[in-house]
Design a protein around this motif. Structure first.
Motif, short mmCIF file in Angstrom:
data_model
loop_
_atom_site.label_atom_id
_atom_site.label_comp_id
_atom_site.label_asym_id
_atom_site.label_seq_id
_atom_site.Cartn_x
_atom_site.Cartn_y
_atom_site.Cartn_z
N ARG A 150 3.81 -3.69 -6.87
CA ARG A 150 3.77 -2.84 -5.66
C ARG A 150 3.56 -3.67 -4.40
NH1 ARG A 150 0.71 1.81 -8.19
NH2 ARG A 150 -1.18 0.88 -7.35
N ASP A 163 -3.58 -3.39 -2.26
CA ASP A 163 -3.26 -2.35 -3.23
C ASP A 163 -4.29 -2.39 -4.35
OD1 ASP A 163 -1.92 -0.27 -4.54
OD2 ASP A 163 0.02 -1.10 -3.97
N CYS A 183 0.06 -3.57 -9.97
CA CYS A 183 -0.45 -3.79 -8.62
C CYS A 183 0.34 -4.89 -7.92
CB CYS A 183 -1.93 -4.14 -8.70
SG CYS A 183 -2.78 -3.96 -7.13
#
Ligand SMILES: [Zn+2]
Lengths: 389, 151
Positions: free
Chosen positions: A265, A237, A262
């Motif tokens: 996620r 990601d 980040c």
């Protein structure tokens, strides 16, 4: 991902302040041949080539074109990647996306920088905004210095804590034959090194290195057929800040900054609840000591303000429960275009059990890597030993 | 009628000064040592492709073989293509008019771009035979060959 992607080989040059013995193509070629040898592949079997390198850091542009003989890209499809400190990780990310999509089965990803040939600091000032920043800009030290000041004031850490990170990195580097700064230093050495910009001292910063790294990525079918120890890319990601969200250097910010966004996620994708337990090894992008402590917190390895306690207790040592940068990290080797790729490759070596002297003494099944660069952004990669991990 | 004001665009002058140096590497160093010390021009031989490449390089771009053998090429060569530059710009290395040519040195399989001088502009042609003029003070730069001129 649409198709699974594995790292089936890789290689790196030794990294050093001087590589007067080779030109750029010869240096890149060293890493490429090692990666192909490791993957048991010839250049003819490679479908596509991605080259990562910063523009003008060695005084040249369009290195994808004029290093074709060194990279092996003659007549092959491919791209040049130029994304700041993240270059190497972005290059792996691009390679993995091209395979995951089904466009190609075998990709060669290469990152390099020959920093001795150019004026990185001057070119970096071009990263600063022409209207609002450039006349004030002076490369990377100040950026991490403001981060360090904020960290100490907010959490009560001291210069001894950054010195501990400085020592851990260089002592780990001594176990890594490819690392640049293999320094046998102590906390006192770090604390007595020259002050560059408070609180950043000489030994708090990364070196300017010359070197290259290359990796061969493949789809699941090729990987299972051709490779004894494939390392799987489970998730990737990226997240950006806005360039002028300068308050991200205020470490107690409540803003959703790139690193935390980040990581959140990635963890959601993988179902990670306790990252310090889920991952066995971390390779993070720490151009300065303070950045490593902040990564601990942003990655959720500990609570906010507890990062310096981890290093104080030796938790992130190579033989600790949460090894961070057993390779010596960016603090020991920074050949910019290769640095973020080295994080991924070193993590893959840990999972394969092939890291040699700097192998973490535990069963390494999963690893997390970060890159970071330019105007505040990151690329993260999660790796695993099997598709069930 | 509404008054229209004209504003000059606001410009911020930007300058970057960045010095760089390039290391010639294994093949590049051999080329320049031979040129400087012996006025010889070297190419790299790929035994697999049976080609002689200029500039010399350590890997054949076509077959990816590692190259270690250099061979002397030229000094005579043939003009493969050319142009006569008739405009001046600060970026030009010479004052116009001057001739750029791609010259295939005898024994090489690739061309070298260089200046053609001491030549009547009306007489330059593809297929023209030329020879190099070496600089007296050679310092590992492609201008150690100052230019080519007709035989
Ligand atoms: Zn060849």
């Amino acid at each position: 991902m649409k198709r699974n992607v594995a790292i089936i080989g890789g290689g790196q040059t030794y990294h050093a302040a001087r590589r007067h013995d080779v030109d750029q193509a010869e240096m890149v070629n060293e890493a490429v041949r090692r990666a192909l040898d490791d993957a048991g592949m010839t250049i003819d079997e490679i479908d596509t080539i991605f080259l990562g390198n910063m523009e003008f850091f060695e005084g040249v542009h369009m290195t994808d074109c004029w290093l074709v003989h060194g990279t092996g890209a003659y007549g092959k499809p491919g791209l040049k990647i130029t994304t700041g400190g993240t270059v190497g990780a972005t290059t792996v990310c691009v390679g993995a996306h091209h395979i995951a999509s089904g466009l190609f089965d075998k990709a060669l990803c290469i990152g390099f920088e020959k920093q001795e040939e150019g004026d990185t600091g001057a070119i970096l000032s071009g990263v600063a905004h022409p209207l609002w920043g450039r006349s004030l800009a002076g490369a990377a030290v100040g950026y991490f210095a403001t981060m360090g000041s904020s960290y100490m004031a907010t959490w009560g850490a001291t210069e001894e804590h950054s010195a501990m990170v400085a020592v851990k990195a260089r002592q780990n580097a001594r176990k890594n034959p490819y690392a640049h700064l293999k320094l046998d230093i102590t906390i006192e050495d770090a604390l007595n090194s020259r002050m560059l910009s408070y609180p950043i001292r000489m030994l708090d910063m990364c070196p300017a290195s010359n070197g290259a790294c290359a990796m061969v990525l493949a789809d699941e079918k090729t990987a299972k057929k051709r490779c004894k120890k494939p390392v799987w890319i489970r998730a990737m990601d990226t997240a950006h800040n806005e360039q002028f969200e300068l308050d991200w250097r205020f470490v107690d910010t409540k803003r959703p900054i790139f690193s935390k966004v980040c990581a959140a996620r990635m963890y959601k994708k993988l179902g990670v609840k306790k990252p310090a337990e889920y991952f066995d090894v971390f390779e993070v992008y720490e151009p300065a000591t303070w950045a490593e402590l902040i990564w601990y917190e942003d990655l959720g390895l500990c609570g906010p303000g507890e990062g310096f306690r981890l290093v104080e207790k030796g938790m992130t040592n190579i033989d600790g429960p949460i090894p961070v940068n057993p390779s010596g990290g960016v603090l020991s080797t920074n050949c910019i275009g290769a640095s973020a790729m080295l994080r991924v490759w070193e993590a893959a070596l840990q999972i394969r059990g092939d890291a040699g002297g700097h192998q973490a003494p535990k069963d390494v099944r999963r690893a997390l890597t970060t890159g970071y660069g330019g105007t505040n952004w990151t690329v993260m990669t999660a790796l695993s030993k099997t598709l069930d991990d | 009628m509404e008054e229209i004001k004209h504003y000059e665009p606001f410009e911020v002058d930007q300058h970057l000064t960045a010095n760089s140096r390039y290391y010639a590497g294994r093949m590049g160093s051999r080329f320049y040592v031979a040129l400087r010390d012996q006025q010889k021009i070297l190419g790299a031989k790929c035994p697999k492709c049976n080609k002689v490449l200029w500039p010399p390089r350590s890997t054949c771009h076509v077959c990816f073989s590692e190259l270690t053998e250099t061979v002397e090429i030229g000094p005579l060569g043939t003009v493969e293509t050319f142009t006569v530059v008739t405009y001046n710009e600060p970026v030009q290395p010479r004052k116009a008019p001057f001739v750029y040519a791609v010259i295939r040195l005898d024994g090489a399989d690739t061309g070298m771009a260089h200046f053609l001088d001491e030549v009547d502009l009306d007489e330059v042609h593809i297929g023209m035979r030329v020879r190099p003029v070496f600089a007296r003070d050679r310092k590992a730069n492609i201008l150690d060959i100052q230019y080519f001129k007709p035989l």
